[in-house]
Motif scaffolding. Structure first.
Motif, PDB file in Angstrom:
ATOM      1  N   TYR A  34       0.596  -1.241   0.163  1.00 29.73           N
ATOM      2  CA  TYR A  34       0.058   0.213  -0.001  1.00 29.73           C
ATOM      3  C   TYR A  34       0.851   1.316   0.007  1.00 29.73           C
ATOM      4  O   TYR A  34       0.493   2.459  -0.293  1.00 29.73           O
ATOM      5  CB  TYR A  34      -0.899   0.068   1.265  1.00 29.73           C
ATOM      6  CG  TYR A  34      -1.910  -1.224   1.189  1.00 29.73           C
ATOM      7  CD1 TYR A  34      -2.848  -1.192   0.097  1.00 29.73           C
ATOM      8  CD2 TYR A  34      -2.109  -2.085   2.257  1.00 29.73           C
ATOM      9  CE1 TYR A  34      -3.793  -2.344   0.171  1.00 29.73           C
ATOM     10  CE2 TYR A  34      -3.045  -3.020   2.147  1.00 29.73           C
ATOM     11  CZ  TYR A  34      -3.967  -3.124   1.301  1.00 29.73           C
ATOM     12  OH  TYR A  34      -4.658  -4.234   1.103  1.00 29.73           O
ATOM     13  N   CYS A  80       2.573   6.868  12.963  1.00 27.66           N
ATOM     14  CA  CYS A  80       1.288   7.658  12.666  1.00 27.66           C
ATOM     15  C   CYS A  80       1.711   8.982  12.923  1.00 27.66           C
ATOM     16  O   CYS A  80       2.503   9.046  13.856  1.00 27.66           O
ATOM     17  CB  CYS A  80       0.124   7.354  13.710  1.00 27.66           C
ATOM     18  SG  CYS A  80      -1.237   8.167  13.618  1.00 27.66           S
ATOM     19  N   GLN A 102      -2.762  -4.800  13.832  1.00 32.38           N
ATOM     20  CA  GLN A 102      -3.813  -4.401  13.236  1.00 32.38           C
ATOM     21  C   GLN A 102      -5.071  -4.939  13.688  1.00 32.38           C
ATOM     22  O   GLN A 102      -5.054  -6.059  14.411  1.00 32.38           O
ATOM     23  CB  GLN A 102      -3.453  -4.513  11.519  1.00 32.38           C
ATOM     24  CG  GLN A 102      -2.388  -4.015  11.127  1.00 32.38           C
ATOM     25  CD  GLN A 102      -2.308  -4.494   9.663  1.00 32.38           C
ATOM     26  OE1 GLN A 102      -2.905  -4.886   8.984  1.00 32.38           O
ATOM     27  NE2 GLN A 102      -0.807  -3.717   9.253  1.00 32.38           N
ATOM     28  N   ALA A 107      -4.772   1.715  15.432  1.00 30.68           N
ATOM     29  CA  ALA A 107      -4.422   2.777  14.335  1.00 30.68           C
ATOM     30  C   ALA A 107      -5.613   3.946  14.460  1.00 30.68           C
ATOM     31  O   ALA A 107      -5.194   5.133  14.510  1.00 30.68           O
ATOM     32  CB  ALA A 107      -4.604   1.846  12.828  1.00 30.68           C
ATOM     33  N   THR A 130      -4.377   7.428   0.110  1.00 29.88           N
ATOM     34  CA  THR A 130      -4.255   6.102   0.170  1.00 29.88           C
ATOM     35  C   THR A 130      -4.758   5.450  -1.061  1.00 29.88           C
ATOM     36  O   THR A 130      -5.109   5.944  -1.945  1.00 29.88           O
ATOM     37  CB  THR A 130      -5.304   5.482   1.193  1.00 29.88           C
ATOM     38  OG1 THR A 130      -5.087   3.975   1.330  1.00 29.88           O
ATOM     39  CG2 THR A 130      -6.789   5.519   0.781  1.00 29.88           C
ATOM     40  N   ASN A 134      -6.908  -0.022  -0.782  1.00 31.41           N
ATOM     41  CA  ASN A 134      -6.572  -0.026   0.492  1.00 31.41           C
ATOM     42  C   ASN A 134      -7.966   0.353   1.386  1.00 31.41           C
ATOM     43  O   ASN A 134      -7.901   1.406   1.994  1.00 31.41           O
ATOM     44  CB  ASN A 134      -5.501   0.938   1.008  1.00 31.41           C
ATOM     45  CG  ASN A 134      -5.104   0.907   2.458  1.00 31.41           C
ATOM     46  OD1 ASN A 134      -5.920   0.029   3.172  1.00 31.41           O
ATOM     47  ND2 ASN A 134      -3.947   1.153   2.871  1.00 31.41           N
ATOM     48  N   SER A 137      -7.712   1.466   5.374  1.00 30.37           N
ATOM     49  CA  SER A 137      -7.314   2.717   5.704  1.00 30.37           C
ATOM     50  C   SER A 137      -8.349   3.524   5.166  1.00 30.37           C
ATOM     51  O   SER A 137      -8.676   4.487   6.044  1.00 30.37           O
ATOM     52  CB  SER A 137      -5.941   3.011   4.793  1.00 30.37           C
ATOM     53  OG  SER A 137      -4.883   2.385   5.459  1.00 30.37           O
TER      54      SER A 137
END
Length: 168
Positions: A34, A80, A102, A107, A130, A134, A137
């Protein structure tokens, strides 16, 4: 340097001692799919990435990608933060997490704290980009109340990316 924290997480500046973690994260299947191969294949490459990426942006802008670690055990689990990219007028929020961490809310928790930090820094609008495929996201960005605004292609790239925006 610690930047912000949540109930479970601490966000801090990436340091040279984090090179091993950076090497691992930037070679995760999700990062490669990604975000793309950044050519980080040795600890030396990882150190160079830290110095030319996050550290340089901290010096120039006062923000950048931050290392996300669990407070419980200080294990680094992702990145992040805020990025000022060529080709985007506004500051961009970006994130990436190790596969093992994840789908546990980390996130979103880190990204929400980063949006709050952007407000404190006086940033009025955030964007995010993104890849078209994806979905996780995109879903997280929508959960942050970011709205799909169309597509953008960054300078020196050919891939059209989804762009989201948020007035804060």
């Amino acid at each position: 340097m610690k930047v912000t924290e949540t109930n479970r997480l601490s966000l801090r500046w990436v340091e040279e001692t984090d090179a091993g973690f950076i090497l691992t994260l930037l070679n995760e299947p999700g990062w490669l799919k990604y975000i793309g191969d950044k050519g980080i294949h040795t600890l030396e490459d990882a150190n160079r990435y830290i110095m030319n990426g996050p550290s340089a942006m901290y010096e120039q802008k006062g923000f950048g990608l931050f290392l996300v670690e669990r407070k419980l055990d200080h294990v680094p689990i992702g990145l992040c933060g805020l990025i000022k990219r060529d080709g985007l007028k506004d500051v961009d929020i970006g994130f990436a997490f190790l596969t093992d961490y994840q789908s546990q809310g980390y996130a979103y928790e880190a990204a929400f704290a980063t949006v709050e930090l952007a407000k404190e820094l006086g940033i009025k609008r955030l964007v995010a980009i993104t890849t078209k495929d994806n979905a996780p996201s995109s879903k997280l960005l929508e959960k942050l109340d970011m709205k799909f605004e169309g597509y953008v292609t960054l300078p020196n790239d050919t891939e059209e990316l989804k762009k989201f925006g948020l007035k804060i």
